[in-house]
Design a protein around this motif. Structure first.
Motif, PDB file in Angstrom:
ATOM      1  N   PRO A 196       0.496  -0.705  -0.391  1.00  0.00           N
ATOM      2  CA  PRO A 196      -0.107  -0.474  -0.062  1.00  0.00           C
ATOM      3  C   PRO A 196       0.643   1.214   0.295  1.00  0.00           C
ATOM      4  O   PRO A 196       0.811   2.429   0.111  1.00  0.00           O
ATOM      5  CB  PRO A 196      -1.161  -0.072   1.419  1.00  0.00           C
TER       6      PRO A 196
ATOM      7  N   ILE B 109       0.980   3.110  -3.054  1.00  0.00           N
ATOM      8  CA  ILE B 109      -0.337   3.819  -3.414  1.00  0.00           C
ATOM      9  C   ILE B 109      -0.066   5.724  -2.759  1.00  0.00           C
ATOM     10  O   ILE B 109      -0.443   6.189  -3.213  1.00  0.00           O
ATOM     11  CB  ILE B 109      -1.265   3.608  -3.276  1.00  0.00           C
ATOM     12  N   VAL B 110       0.445   4.839  -1.224  1.00  0.00           N
ATOM     13  CA  VAL B 110       0.041   6.641  -1.012  1.00  0.00           C
ATOM     14  C   VAL B 110       1.787   7.419  -1.279  1.00  0.00           C
ATOM     15  O   VAL B 110       1.829   8.659  -1.449  1.00  0.00           O
ATOM     16  CB  VAL B 110       0.704   6.177   0.408  1.00  0.00           C
TER      17      VAL B 110
ATOM     18  N   GLU C 162       0.538   9.077  -3.959  1.00  0.00           N
ATOM     19  CA  GLU C 162       0.088  10.744  -4.046  1.00  0.00           C
ATOM     20  C   GLU C 162       0.547  11.520  -2.931  1.00  0.00           C
ATOM     21  O   GLU C 162       0.036  12.292  -4.320  1.00  0.00           O
ATOM     22  CB  GLU C 162      -1.118  10.638  -2.511  1.00  0.00           C
TER      23      GLU C 162
ATOM     24  N   GLN D 216       2.005  13.116  -6.383  1.00  0.00           N
ATOM     25  CA  GLN D 216       0.301  14.043  -6.804  1.00  0.00           C
ATOM     26  C   GLN D 216       0.367  15.410  -6.352  1.00  0.00           C
ATOM     27  O   GLN D 216      -0.068  16.014  -6.887  1.00  0.00           O
ATOM     28  CB  GLN D 216      -0.881  12.940  -7.211  1.00  0.00           C
ATOM     29  N   MET D 217       0.931  15.179  -5.217  1.00  0.00           N
ATOM     30  CA  MET D 217       0.532  16.560  -4.462  1.00  0.00           C
ATOM     31  C   MET D 217       1.646  17.358  -4.576  1.00  0.00           C
ATOM     32  O   MET D 217       1.560  18.344  -4.492  1.00  0.00           O
ATOM     33  CB  MET D 217       0.169  16.320  -2.782  1.00  0.00           C
TER      34      MET D 217
ATOM     35  N   ARG E 280       4.286  21.401  -7.732  1.00  0.00           N
ATOM     36  CA  ARG E 280       4.115  22.776  -7.064  1.00  0.00           C
ATOM     37  C   ARG E 280       5.457  22.916  -7.732  1.00  0.00           C
ATOM     38  O   ARG E 280       5.999  23.910  -6.783  1.00  0.00           O
ATOM     39  CB  ARG E 280       3.752  22.751  -5.512  1.00  0.00           C
TER      40      ARG E 280
ATOM     41  N   MET F 139      -1.180  14.790 -15.130  1.00  0.00           N
ATOM     42  CA  MET F 139      -1.442  13.450 -14.598  1.00  0.00           C
ATOM     43  C   MET F 139      -2.592  13.185 -14.579  1.00  0.00           C
ATOM     44  O   MET F 139      -3.366  13.806 -14.896  1.00  0.00           O
ATOM     45  CB  MET F 139      -0.760  14.188 -12.751  1.00  0.00           C
TER      46      MET F 139
ATOM     47  N   ASP G 167      -5.606  10.805 -11.949  1.00  0.00           N
ATOM     48  CA  ASP G 167      -5.551   9.655 -10.831  1.00  0.00           C
ATOM     49  C   ASP G 167      -5.663   8.595 -10.535  1.00  0.00           C
ATOM     50  O   ASP G 167      -6.193   7.890 -11.965  1.00  0.00           O
ATOM     51  CB  ASP G 167      -6.134  10.733 -10.032  1.00  0.00           C
ATOM     52  N   PHE G 168      -6.414   8.434  -9.126  1.00  0.00           N
ATOM     53  CA  PHE G 168      -6.902   6.647  -9.239  1.00  0.00           C
ATOM     54  C   PHE G 168      -8.007   6.782  -9.851  1.00  0.00           C
ATOM     55  O   PHE G 168      -8.639   5.442 -10.277  1.00  0.00           O
ATOM     56  CB  PHE G 168      -6.828   6.192  -7.972  1.00  0.00           C
TER      57      PHE G 168
ATOM     58  N   GLN H 104       3.880  23.225   3.821  1.00  0.00           N
ATOM     59  CA  GLN H 104       2.897  23.595   3.759  1.00  0.00           C
ATOM     60  C   GLN H 104       1.825  22.705   3.063  1.00  0.00           C
ATOM     61  O   GLN H 104       0.086  22.734   2.280  1.00  0.00           O
ATOM     62  CB  GLN H 104       2.789  24.705   2.555  1.00  0.00           C
ATOM     63  N   LEU H 105       1.989  21.552   3.042  1.00  0.00           N
ATOM     64  CA  LEU H 105       0.107  20.251   2.490  1.00  0.00           C
ATOM     65  C   LEU H 105      -0.090  19.228   3.474  1.00  0.00           C
ATOM     66  O   LEU H 105       1.006  18.538   4.624  1.00  0.00           O
ATOM     67  CB  LEU H 105       1.370  19.945   1.399  1.00  0.00           C
ATOM     68  N   PRO H 106      -0.399  18.406   3.301  1.00  0.00           N
ATOM     69  CA  PRO H 106      -0.776  16.798   4.195  1.00  0.00           C
ATOM     70  C   PRO H 106       0.483  16.085   4.116  1.00  0.00           C
ATOM     71  O   PRO H 106       0.679  16.203   3.178  1.00  0.00           O
ATOM     72  CB  PRO H 106      -1.542  16.490   4.274  1.00  0.00           C
ATOM     73  N   ASP H 107       1.282  15.834   5.112  1.00  0.00           N
ATOM     74  CA  ASP H 107       1.936  14.892   4.809  1.00  0.00           C
ATOM     75  C   ASP H 107       1.301  13.464   4.700  1.00  0.00           C
ATOM     76  O   ASP H 107       0.839  12.900   6.253  1.00  0.00           O
ATOM     77  CB  ASP H 107       3.183  14.512   6.133  1.00  0.00           C
ATOM     78  N   LEU H 108       1.128  12.038   3.913  1.00  0.00           N
ATOM     79  CA  LEU H 108       0.036  11.845   3.667  1.00  0.00           C
ATOM     80  C   LEU H 108       1.071  10.573   4.225  1.00  0.00           C
ATOM     81  O   LEU H 108       0.114   9.102   4.515  1.00  0.00           O
ATOM     82  CB  LEU H 108      -0.381  11.412   1.973  1.00  0.00           C
TER      83      LEU H 108
END
Lengths: 246, 479
Positions: B54, B57-58, B61, B64-65, B69, B81, B83-84, B163-167
């Motif tokens: 998994p 996938i993460v 992602e 992709q974020m 930028r 790009m 996405d899924f 500046q972004l969520p840390d997946l």
């Protein structure tokens, strides 16, 4: 389409005026209002009229717990909030109260869910303050993004396909791509009573094509809003906290 | 959902798939092209089939974020790009040539070559950090070089931004990355420390100059955790001819505590490109690793290995600027040189991690043949260095915060600008000469520096006598 999302206006006229102007300048095409138009602030009459006009113009508006409290006899709130509700009741006419009473608990469109608090039981007014609540809220809905307010501190949660949660304190003005592969729960900051230590009014923009969410902060005349609260004899802390954002 | 085949010859959203060029554990890379587009491109697709990790996938992602930028020569240019929702992919510029991994059979490299490579990578890291991104997987297979020389950092799959969520943060309970290059704090779950990338570069530089990995190749949790208390053998133990200044740099990058490493990648570039200016400490002299007593203290004193709160990246970078100050020790007025010192001390007082580079330009004649020695037989270059140190002495800076440089050039302004660009200077302080015949003939150095520099420039003037007042000044407060 660019949405402008506003939560917890709380009868703060200078703050909401500043946020609306900022959002319009950035080109919003639709307004979404996430509840708590009254309570705490000194301009409930203006606030409800403004919301009513926006709704007549196509805006989405859902009910907040302070709006609901106006029509209820038994209210469970802290002393200051209750005093403000009591005062607010006297400021609104019957048409304004009827408008608030008839607001929906939630509104869903194009996989976006708008609600004031946690989404599973919106009438329980549960705060989305951690990943456990956010996760429960997301798992019971199918929406790609749930937008809520109620907490007065901005936050962004996501749930991955593997069932894991992320939590994030947004950076103002930095767009975040809400990836379609996961579910998102956006907690907005408050327009009229920010509590994250930053007294600037908070709202958000969402681009439904690019799936980009931007949290925005707007400096406004908080001293004026505080002065109106004091002048109307409302609890002084409700005025003081606007100046420090607590 | 249509299953994309990614067969050579097939087309996806206008991209013509040519051939698979890499099949890794997390993703597959295809060479692709687009009609009427000369740019060489690569399409990256995650492995998301049954039984796949998994993490694939993460981390996809996360790329992709981040990719849309990022900009500049140190990352592959982002092109598009998907996405899924359909067939996930990212298309980006394909960098020609081989990754740095291809050099492994040649290790150890000559010192100067390894240092030049490390300086380019550190420059790329500095640029990534400036864009609020920590790479978290600096290693030879993720580094390539453009024909123009710039290092390019590949694979943002483990990266994060404040500046972004840390997946990745909550996805994995065990640290995720490449074991030999992983910084100690990563093993404690810290992902918001930009200096983790400097540790990884320290591992790379150690490896490229000795042929040995400082922490081996272990992938067991215990083997990896050892680096929280056990320091590596100093390079000089492996290669007696190892330059002390280089050991100083490498061991500073490999410090267990991030605060003891270089404050920023830009400061590391500075030392790698100015070996003579590296301030040697006991690190440079070490011939064996730390005694058991020290190691045990680290191992059993949890306070030392406790993760610490990290300030935001922007605040961190801003707290450790490189400030360059141009001093005219030969012809400058003492009053102006004093004013420059006062201005410098104000800046340095508020920023304990800032470093000061004092510059002097030894002007060369355009037509004449310059002699190194002056009329008294003194070496002019050395003389200027001594004067610069003398100028800086009242600032009482620790040795690792001060460097002095004499630039020999025909055009002083260009020399200062070149130094600032190459040294990733954040702020230039320069004095403005009073109007003079010389300035009107030659043009103002400070004006050229101020108008052409890529960083902040402060023009310093010596205090002027107050002009005579024609009328009494009004009171500050009236009424």
């Amino acid at each position: 389409m660019l949405l402008g999302l506003f939560a917890d206006i709380h009868a703060n006229r200078p703050a909401f005026t500043a946020c609306l102007a900022d959002a319009r300048q950035r080109g919003i095409e639709r307004v979404v209002l996430l509840g708590d138009y009254v309570g705490y602030g000194a301009d409930p009459d203006w606030s409800v009229d403004t919301v009513r006009a926006l709704v007549a113009d196509g805006a989405v508006a859902v009910l907040g717990n302070h709006d609901a409290a106006i029509g209820q006899t038994r209210v469970q709130m802290n002393a200051e909030a209750e005093a403000a509700i009591e005062w607010t009741r006297g400021q609104l006419d019957s048409a304004q109260r009827k408008f608030l009473a008839e607001l929906p608990m939630r509104h869903e469109e194009h996989s976006l869910l708008f609600v004031h608090s946690e989404a599973t039981r919106p009438d329980a007014w549960i705060y989305v303050t951690d990943t456990a609540v956010a996760s429960r809220s997301m798992q019971t809905v199918s929406a790609h993004v749930t937008f809520c307010g109620h907490v007065h501190k901005p936050a962004l949660y996501s749930l991955s396909v593997t069932g894991k949660m992320t939590t994030f304190v947004p950076t103002p003005d930095i767009p975040v791509h809400l990836l379609p592969g996961r579910q998102w729960h956006a907690v907005l900051g408050s327009v009229g009573q920010p509590r994250d230590g930053n007294p600037a009014a908070a709202y958000a923009l969402y681009d439904t094509v690019k799936h980009e969410l931007t949290y925005c902060r707007v400096a406004y005349d908080a001293a004026d809003a505080a002065e109106r609260i004091r002048a109307n004899g409302l609890p002084p802390w409700l005025a003081d906290r606007l100046l420090v954002g607590r | 959902m249509d299953q994309a085949t990614f067969e050579p010859g097939s087309t996806l959203d206008g991209f013509i798939i040519e051939e698979a060029i890499h099949r890794g554990g997390m993703a597959t890379l295809f060479k692709v092209r687009r009609d009427d587009d000369p740019m060489p491109m690569v399409m990256k697709t995650p492995r998301i089939g049954e039984g796949e990790d998994p993490a694939a996938i993460v981390s996809f992602e996360m790329e992709q974020m981040l990719m849309p930028r990022l900009s500049g020569p140190h990352v592959p240019k982002f092109i598009g790009m998907q996405d899924f929702a359909s067939h996930p992919y990212i298309v980006m510029e394909r960098i020609a040539g081989e990754p740095l991994l291809a050099r492994l059979p040649e290790l150890p490299l000559p010192y100067d070559e390894a240092v030049a490579i490390a300086a380019k990578i550190a420059g790329a890291i500095a640029d990534l950090h400036r864009q609020h991104v920590i790479h978290h997987d600096i290693k030879p297979s993720n580094i390539m070089f453009r024909p123009t020389g710039e290092a390019v950092l590949l694979d943002m799959g483990l990266a994060c931004s404040d500046q972004l969520p840390d997946l990745m943060q909550e996805e994995f309970r065990l640290p995720f990355g490449t074991a030999p290059y992983m910084a100690p704090e990563r093993l404690l779950g810290v992902r918001d420390e930009p200096r983790s990338d400097l540790f990884a570069l320290g591992v790379l530089l150690y490896f490229f100059t000795t042929g040995v990995r400082p922490f081996g190749e272990t992938e067991t949790m215990y083997g990896m955790r050892r680096r929280l208390w056990r320091d590596p053998h100093p390079p000089r133990k492996l290669r007696p001819d190892y330059p002390p200044w280089l050991q100083e740099i490498v061991l500073r990058c490999l410090e267990i505590e991030p605060a003891w490493r270089y404050p920023t990648a830009a400061q590391l570039v500075f030392d790698l490109t100015h070996p003579a200016e590296v301030k040697l400490t006991t690190r440079s002299e070490k011939l064996k690793h730390d005694p058991l007593r020290t190691v045990l203290r680290r191992r059993f004193n949890k306070e030392l290995t406790r993760p610490r709160a990290v300030e935001s990246m922007a605040a961190h970078l801003a707290s450790a600027p490189i400030v360059a100050i141009a001093i005219d020790v030969a012809e400058g007025s003492p009053a102006l040189n004093d004013a420059l010192r006062v201005t410098a001390s104000r800046i340095l007082a508020t920023l304990p991690s800032a470093r000061l580079a004092c510059l002097n330009v030894l002007k060369l004649g355009r037509m004449t043949i310059d002699r190194t020695l002056d009329e008294h037989g003194h070496n002019k270059h050395v003389d200027r260095l001594v004067q610069l140190r003398h100028w800086a002495e009242p600032l009482k800076l620790e040795d690792d915060r001060l460097t002095v440089h004499v630039l020999e050039a025909v055009d002083p302004a260009s020399a200062i600008l070149e130094f600032a660009q190459a040294g990733r200077v954040d702020h230039i302080l320069i004095g403005a000469r009073r109007s003079s015949v010389l300035r009107s003939l030659l043009g103002s150095v400070s004006a050229k520096v101020a108008s052409e520099a890529g960083c902040t420039v402060t023009i310093v003037r010596e205090a002027q006598p107050a002009p005579p007042r024609s009328a009494p000044r009004p009171a500050v407060q009236e009424g």
